[in-house]
Scaffold this motif. Sequence first.
Motif, short mmCIF file in Angstrom:
data_model
loop_
_atom_site.label_atom_id
_atom_site.label_comp_id
_atom_site.label_asym_id
_atom_site.label_seq_id
_atom_site.Cartn_x
_atom_site.Cartn_y
_atom_site.Cartn_z
N PHE A 142 -3.48 -4.00 -5.77
CA PHE A 142 -2.63 -4.36 -4.66
C PHE A 142 -1.16 -4.17 -5.00
O PHE A 142 -0.75 -4.36 -6.14
N PRO A 143 -0.35 -3.81 -4.00
CA PRO A 143 1.08 -3.57 -4.25
C PRO A 143 1.80 -4.81 -4.76
O PRO A 143 1.55 -5.93 -4.32
N THR A 144 2.70 -4.57 -5.68
CA THR A 144 3.61 -5.61 -6.16
C THR A 144 4.68 -5.85 -5.09
O THR A 144 4.71 -5.14 -4.07
N ARG A 145 5.58 -6.77 -5.31
CA ARG A 145 6.67 -7.02 -4.36
C ARG A 145 7.52 -5.76 -4.15
O ARG A 145 7.94 -5.46 -3.04
N GLY B 16 -0.63 4.96 -5.84
CA GLY B 16 -1.08 6.15 -5.14
C GLY B 16 -1.05 5.99 -3.64
O GLY B 16 -0.56 6.86 -2.91
N GLN B 17 -1.55 4.88 -3.15
CA GLN B 17 -1.54 4.64 -1.70
C GLN B 17 -0.12 4.45 -1.18
O GLN B 17 0.22 4.91 -0.09
N THR B 18 0.73 3.81 -1.97
CA THR B 18 2.13 3.65 -1.57
C THR B 18 2.79 5.01 -1.44
O THR B 18 3.51 5.27 -0.47
N ALA B 19 2.51 5.90 -2.38
CA ALA B 19 3.07 7.26 -2.31
C ALA B 19 2.59 7.98 -1.05
O ALA B 19 3.37 8.61 -0.33
N ALA C 149 5.51 -3.40 -2.03
CA ALA C 149 5.42 -3.94 -0.67
C ALA C 149 6.73 -3.71 0.09
O ALA C 149 6.72 -3.34 1.27
N ALA C 150 7.85 -3.91 -0.58
CA ALA C 150 9.15 -3.68 0.06
C ALA C 150 9.32 -2.21 0.44
O ALA C 150 9.84 -1.89 1.52
N ALA D 165 -2.13 -1.84 0.44
CA ALA D 165 -1.06 -0.94 0.88
C ALA D 165 -1.24 -0.56 2.34
O ALA D 165 -0.27 -0.53 3.11
N THR D 166 -2.46 -0.27 2.75
CA THR D 166 -2.68 0.12 4.15
C THR D 166 -2.40 -1.05 5.09
O THR D 166 -1.82 -0.85 6.16
N THR D 167 -2.79 -2.25 4.72
CA THR D 167 -2.52 -3.42 5.56
C THR D 167 -1.01 -3.63 5.70
O THR D 167 -0.51 -3.89 6.79
N LEU D 168 -0.26 -3.49 4.61
CA LEU D 168 1.20 -3.63 4.67
C LEU D 168 1.83 -2.55 5.53
O LEU D 168 2.79 -2.81 6.26
N ALA D 169 1.30 -1.33 5.47
CA ALA D 169 1.84 -0.23 6.27
C ALA D 169 1.59 -0.47 7.76
O ALA D 169 2.46 -0.21 8.60
#
Length: 173
Positions: free
Chosen positions: A96-99, A75-78, A102-103, A145-149
């Motif tokens: 937490f996002p998978t690889r 959901g956060q990735t979307a 994350a990509a 997801a937010t940290t990766l973004a």
Amino acid sequence: MSMVPRRFLYLFVDGCGMGSADPALNPLAGFAAPLRIVLPRSPFVEGPGYETERALLVPVEPLLTTPGLPQSATGQTALLTGVDPCPRVGRHISGFPTRTLAALLKKRSLLRALVRRGFSVTGANAYSREYFERVRRERHLRFSATTLAIQAAGIPFRMEGELLSGKDRKSVV
């Protein structure tokens, strides 16, 4: 012609949803007052949302294209990429996002796109150095997801100690 401010405030509270404006049905409805600084009407909209000169409120469908209970990672990735990630991973993913996710966040982060277009973007979360050290040290821990973004956009992380001391220098970890 008026200048459009090059600022973007993204407020996201995971797991809340839009909900009803009735405090008897939605305990978060009583906390809408602080949001009125940006949103002149209630953020609890039962309908299509709305747009003003200062804000855009958009209700989203958390199921995306995949049946089942919506989850944080997909959901956060979307929300942070504008892409439905469920077909790429075959299901909703919690935590937490998978690889793969994350990509996608690194490539398509909305925050990254805004920075590239000249917007001033920052995160409001306060991080600790211990958090980054634990994620690097322990294989089972991953970034949200937010940290990766934020990372993908090259936005400096706000550090807990600096915020508490009043010396927020927006250091990148």
